[in-house]
Design an enzyme around this catalytic site. Sequence first.
Site, PDB file in Angstrom:
ATOM      1  N   GLU A  77      -5.530   3.855   5.867  1.00  0.00           N
ATOM      2  CA  GLU A  77      -5.268   3.472   4.368  1.00  0.00           C
ATOM      3  C   GLU A  77      -5.799   4.703   3.593  1.00  0.00           C
ATOM      4  OE1 GLU A  77      -5.831  -0.353   2.338  1.00  0.00           O
ATOM      5  OE2 GLU A  77      -6.829   0.794   0.987  1.00  0.00           O
ATOM      6  N   ARG A  92       0.608  -1.187  -0.091  1.00  0.00           N
ATOM      7  CA  ARG A  92      -0.029   0.123  -0.006  1.00  0.00           C
ATOM      8  C   ARG A  92       0.830   1.131  -0.030  1.00  0.00           C
ATOM      9  NH1 ARG A  92      -3.118  -3.629  -0.902  1.00  0.00           N
ATOM     10  NH2 ARG A  92      -4.910  -3.881  -0.104  1.00  0.00           N
ATOM     11  N   SER A 141     -10.836  -1.020   3.206  1.00  0.00           N
ATOM     12  CA  SER A 141     -10.162  -1.069   4.237  1.00  0.00           C
ATOM     13  C   SER A 141      -9.791   0.414   4.645  1.00  0.00           C
ATOM     14  CB  SER A 141      -8.980  -1.879   3.959  1.00  0.00           C
ATOM     15  OG  SER A 141      -9.089  -2.980   3.708  1.00  0.00           O
TER      16      SER A 141
HETATM   17  P1  FAD Z   1      -9.167   8.288  -5.424  1.00  0.00           P
HETATM   18  O1  FAD Z   1      -9.709   7.669  -3.971  1.00  0.00           O
HETATM   19  O2  FAD Z   1      -9.878   8.996  -6.065  1.00  0.00           O
HETATM   20  O3  FAD Z   1      -7.859   8.925  -4.813  1.00  0.00           O
HETATM   21  C1  FAD Z   1      -6.875   8.172  -4.008  1.00  0.00           C
HETATM   22  C2  FAD Z   1      -5.683   9.055  -3.878  1.00  0.00           C
HETATM   23  O4  FAD Z   1      -4.945   9.266  -5.189  1.00  0.00           O
HETATM   24  C3  FAD Z   1      -5.912  10.671  -3.455  1.00  0.00           C
HETATM   25  O5  FAD Z   1      -4.934  10.961  -2.535  1.00  0.00           O
HETATM   26  C4  FAD Z   1      -5.969  11.450  -4.577  1.00  0.00           C
HETATM   27  O6  FAD Z   1      -5.633  12.675  -4.662  1.00  0.00           O
HETATM   28  C5  FAD Z   1      -4.929  10.644  -5.695  1.00  0.00           C
HETATM   29  N1  FAD Z   1      -5.233  10.635  -7.001  1.00  0.00           N
HETATM   30  C6  FAD Z   1      -6.075   9.903  -7.787  1.00  0.00           C
HETATM   31  N2  FAD Z   1      -5.962   9.821  -8.990  1.00  0.00           N
HETATM   32  C7  FAD Z   1      -5.073  10.549  -9.321  1.00  0.00           C
HETATM   33  C8  FAD Z   1      -4.089  10.848 -10.462  1.00  0.00           C
HETATM   34  N3  FAD Z   1      -4.498  10.685 -11.490  1.00  0.00           N
HETATM   35  N4  FAD Z   1      -2.809  11.758 -10.294  1.00  0.00           N
HETATM   36  C9  FAD Z   1      -2.483  11.823  -9.077  1.00  0.00           C
HETATM   37  N5  FAD Z   1      -3.116  11.637  -8.043  1.00  0.00           N
HETATM   38  C10 FAD Z   1      -4.231  11.145  -7.974  1.00  0.00           C
HETATM   39  N6  FAD Z   1      -7.824  -1.123  -2.643  1.00  0.00           N
HETATM   40  C11 FAD Z   1      -6.791  -2.390  -2.642  1.00  0.00           C
HETATM   41  O7  FAD Z   1      -5.715  -1.994  -2.824  1.00  0.00           O
HETATM   42  N7  FAD Z   1      -7.284  -3.331  -2.587  1.00  0.00           N
HETATM   43  C12 FAD Z   1      -8.551  -3.717  -2.566  1.00  0.00           C
HETATM   44  O8  FAD Z   1      -8.868  -4.919  -2.639  1.00  0.00           O
HETATM   45  C13 FAD Z   1      -9.671  -2.638  -2.516  1.00  0.00           C
HETATM   46  N8  FAD Z   1     -10.732  -3.120  -2.166  1.00  0.00           N
HETATM   47  C14 FAD Z   1     -11.826  -1.930  -2.014  1.00  0.00           C
HETATM   48  C15 FAD Z   1     -13.078  -2.134  -2.069  1.00  0.00           C
HETATM   49  C16 FAD Z   1     -14.113  -1.463  -1.870  1.00  0.00           C
HETATM   50  C17 FAD Z   1     -15.402  -1.591  -1.690  1.00  0.00           C
HETATM   51  C18 FAD Z   1     -13.520   0.208  -1.783  1.00  0.00           C
HETATM   52  C19 FAD Z   1     -14.777   1.217  -1.730  1.00  0.00           C
HETATM   53  C20 FAD Z   1     -12.252   0.513  -1.954  1.00  0.00           C
HETATM   54  C21 FAD Z   1     -11.370  -0.592  -2.013  1.00  0.00           C
HETATM   55  N9  FAD Z   1      -9.839  -0.208  -2.265  1.00  0.00           N
HETATM   56  C22 FAD Z   1      -9.195  -1.277  -2.284  1.00  0.00           C
HETATM   57  C23 FAD Z   1      -9.418   1.012  -2.282  1.00  0.00           C
HETATM   58  C24 FAD Z   1      -9.505   1.760  -3.568  1.00  0.00           C
HETATM   59  O9  FAD Z   1     -10.394   0.937  -4.596  1.00  0.00           O
HETATM   60  C25 FAD Z   1      -8.211   1.977  -4.230  1.00  0.00           C
HETATM   61  O10 FAD Z   1      -7.175   2.814  -3.440  1.00  0.00           O
HETATM   62  C26 FAD Z   1      -8.308   2.751  -5.650  1.00  0.00           C
HETATM   63  O11 FAD Z   1      -7.132   2.670  -6.059  1.00  0.00           O
HETATM   64  C27 FAD Z   1      -8.674   4.028  -5.322  1.00  0.00           C
HETATM   65  O12 FAD Z   1      -8.640   4.660  -6.838  1.00  0.00           O
HETATM   66  P2  FAD Z   1      -9.812   6.119  -6.881  1.00  0.00           P
HETATM   67  O13 FAD Z   1      -9.631   6.213  -8.395  1.00  0.00           O
HETATM   68  O14 FAD Z   1     -10.950   5.936  -6.380  1.00  0.00           O
HETATM   69  O15 FAD Z   1      -8.781   6.976  -6.153  1.00  0.00           O
HETATM   70  N1  EPU Z   2     -10.407 -10.855  10.049  1.00  0.00           N
HETATM   71  C1  EPU Z   2     -10.941 -11.031  11.142  1.00  0.00           C
HETATM   72  N2  EPU Z   2     -12.252 -10.051  11.316  1.00  0.00           N
HETATM   73  C2  EPU Z   2     -12.657  -9.254  10.294  1.00  0.00           C
HETATM   74  C3  EPU Z   2     -11.866  -9.075   9.286  1.00  0.00           C
HETATM   75  C4  EPU Z   2     -10.869  -9.945   8.979  1.00  0.00           C
HETATM   76  O1  EPU Z   2     -10.655 -11.559  12.245  1.00  0.00           O
HETATM   77  O2  EPU Z   2     -13.821  -8.719  10.530  1.00  0.00           O
HETATM   78  C5  EPU Z   2      -9.076 -11.447   9.922  1.00  0.00           C
HETATM   79  C6  EPU Z   2      -9.639 -12.986   9.509  1.00  0.00           C
HETATM   80  O3  EPU Z   2      -8.461 -13.651  10.138  1.00  0.00           O
HETATM   81  C7  EPU Z   2      -9.195 -13.100   7.877  1.00  0.00           C
HETATM   82  C8  EPU Z   2      -7.907 -11.996   7.882  1.00  0.00           C
HETATM   83  O4  EPU Z   2      -8.344 -11.103   8.770  1.00  0.00           O
HETATM   84  O5  EPU Z   2      -8.631 -14.360   7.707  1.00  0.00           O
HETATM   85  C9  EPU Z   2      -7.765 -11.318   6.537  1.00  0.00           C
HETATM   86  O6  EPU Z   2      -9.034 -10.936   6.122  1.00  0.00           O
HETATM   87  P1  EPU Z   2      -9.558 -10.526   4.773  1.00  0.00           P
HETATM   88  O7  EPU Z   2      -9.001 -11.957   3.736  1.00  0.00           O
HETATM   89  O8  EPU Z   2     -10.668 -10.079   4.498  1.00  0.00           O
HETATM   90  O9  EPU Z   2      -8.444  -9.396   4.265  1.00  0.00           O
HETATM   91  P2  EPU Z   2      -7.970  -8.233   5.094  1.00  0.00           P
HETATM   92  O10 EPU Z   2      -6.427  -8.499   5.557  1.00  0.00           O
HETATM   93  O11 EPU Z   2      -8.871  -7.761   5.906  1.00  0.00           O
HETATM   94  C10 EPU Z   2      -6.855  -7.078   2.792  1.00  0.00           C
HETATM   95  C11 EPU Z   2      -6.773  -5.905   1.917  1.00  0.00           C
HETATM   96  C12 EPU Z   2      -8.061  -5.899   1.274  1.00  0.00           C
HETATM   97  C13 EPU Z   2      -8.110  -6.897   0.291  1.00  0.00           C
HETATM   98  C14 EPU Z   2      -7.884  -8.494   0.901  1.00  0.00           C
HETATM   99  C15 EPU Z   2      -7.856  -9.393   0.016  1.00  0.00           C
HETATM  100  C16 EPU Z   2      -5.590  -4.286   3.431  1.00  0.00           C
HETATM  101  C17 EPU Z   2      -5.576  -3.105   4.189  1.00  0.00           C
HETATM  102  N3  EPU Z   2      -6.674  -4.774   3.249  1.00  0.00           N
HETATM  103  O12 EPU Z   2      -8.032  -7.176   3.650  1.00  0.00           O
HETATM  104  O13 EPU Z   2      -7.765  -4.598   0.455  1.00  0.00           O
HETATM  105  O14 EPU Z   2      -9.195  -6.962  -0.653  1.00  0.00           O
HETATM  106  O15 EPU Z   2      -6.756  -8.345   1.979  1.00  0.00           O
HETATM  107  O16 EPU Z   2      -6.647  -9.430  -0.390  1.00  0.00           O
HETATM  108  O17 EPU Z   2      -4.343  -4.760   3.125  1.00  0.00           O
HETATM  109  C18 EPU Z   2      -8.480  -2.195   0.631  1.00  0.00           C
HETATM  110  O18 EPU Z   2      -7.119  -1.773   0.576  1.00  0.00           O
HETATM  111  O19 EPU Z   2      -9.126  -1.378   0.680  1.00  0.00           O
HETATM  112  C19 EPU Z   2      -8.928  -3.465   0.710  1.00  0.00           C
HETATM  113  C20 EPU Z   2     -10.440  -3.901   0.722  1.00  0.00           C
END
Ligand code: FAD
Ligand code: EPU
Length: 336
Positions: free
Chosen positions: A332, A164, A236
């Site tokens: 994050e 991240r 997250s």
């Molecule tokens: P924004 O939220 O619009 O911006 C994020 C940051 O980047 C801000 O600081 C903004 O100023 C900057 N920025 C955006 N675009 C540009 C650009 N073109 N140039 C310069 N700066 C810029 N993330 C994960 O890594 N893994 C996951 O599994 C994951 N799951 C998610 C699930 C859900 C339901 C949600 C809501 C979010 C999840 N995220 C996850 C977080 C998110 O999807 C990512 O961080 C994504 O890359 C954000 O993209 P965005 O375009 O919405 O960025």
């Molecule tokens: N867990 C709990 N309770 C909860 C949630 C999670 O005990 O309520 C524990 C469980 O042991 C589980 C472990 O956490 O096995 C991991 O949970 P999960 O697989 O849901 O993943 P996470 O670590 O919570 C991360 C990323 C997610 C990404 C998933 C899958 C971060 C901060 N988050 O979540 O990314 O989708 O792994 O790879 O690294 C995001 O960045 O926004 C995001 C959703």
Amino acid sequence: MIIIKENYSIKPHNTLGIDVKARYFTKTETLDELKEVLEGYREYFPFLIIGEGSNILFTRDFNGIIIQPAITGVTIIENDSEHCIVEVGAGENWDDFVNWSVENKLGGIENLSLIPGSAGSSPIQNIGAYGVEVKDVIHSVKYLDLETFETVTLLNHDCQFGYRNSIFKNHLKNRFVIYSVVFSLCHNPVFNTSYGNLQAEAEKSGELNLQTMRDAVIRIRRSKLPDPKVIGNAGSFFKNPVVEVALSDQIRVKYPQMPSYPVSEEFVKIPAGWLIEQCGWKGKRTGKAGVHEKQALVLVNYGDASGTDIYDLAMKIRDSVFTEFGIRLEPEVNII
Ligand code: FAD
Ligand code: EPU
């Protein structure tokens, strides 16, 4: 044509659904438009670049200009028997691009299916899920340097990618606008099924291929994570903390069942969701803000919560995790 909106609600532009106003808001469809807007405004007003607002918490109105780079296009720039090099405009939706790659039988990003946001944001926090990070397939990142106003192409190994994290969150912070990202996808993918129950889920469809992998990831994600179109959230809220083995050993005396993943000989990563759940927050609600009932790491907006409602809840969670475990969670989500 550049359209500048004034006093504009950005509720539709952030997945937490926070209703704050930007003094000015605009989308720029080309690099020239982006430069024109920046040249016209940045001397006089603060500015903020956003993608699809899926990783941002707005805590108040933004008294400046919010710019959304809406530069589109998916262009194959090189193709050989092993790799396909593709340049993607910053404004392309990330998951549409993943879907395109799967339909074109190009591997590498299928595990990153259904992550919200734009392609241009993907390198900033090095998006990751299900054992894959976008750094594994990024060839280079193209950005406008806001100090020199020159365009720069940064190769993968210069992006300082980490969990991240990247150079865009550190050395280049506030100094760049990404306008396109170049990916190296492969014609003969090796599937990564190492994370959790992904292997079992993918095998439910019989054969392992790009489409069945994508479908499995989507099913798992839908079963755990709230859909921002239904309930506001930013994924997250905190990063999973990386702590010294000595601290995790100490915690394990009281919590022998604590999950952790080795990072190196000295450090382990602990799931923040588990820490938050142990502190009793899972499914809890304070007013319009709450903690998701299936994933304690996801904070949700149950209606018209304000940015400070979400922020205050996040800080209470952070404090209680610190008190119980001595671990300080780091957001994050980008807090504005
Ligand atoms: P924004 O939220 O619009 O911006 C994020 C940051 O980047 C801000 O600081 C903004 O100023 C900057 N920025 C955006 N675009 C540009 C650009 N073109 N140039 C310069 N700066 C810029 N993330 C994960 O890594 N893994 C996951 O599994 C994951 N799951 C998610 C699930 C859900 C339901 C949600 C809501 C979010 C999840 N995220 C996850 C977080 C998110 O999807 C990512 O961080 C994504 O890359 C954000 O993209 P965005 O375009 O919405 O960025
Ligand atoms: N867990 C709990 N309770 C909860 C949630 C999670 O005990 O309520 C524990 C469980 O042991 C589980 C472990 O956490 O096995 C991991 O949970 P999960 O697989 O849901 O993943 P996470 O670590 O919570 C991360 C990323 C997610 C990404 C998933 C899958 C971060 C901060 N988050 O979540 O990314 O989708 O792994 O790879 O690294 C995001 O960045 O926004 C995001 C959703």
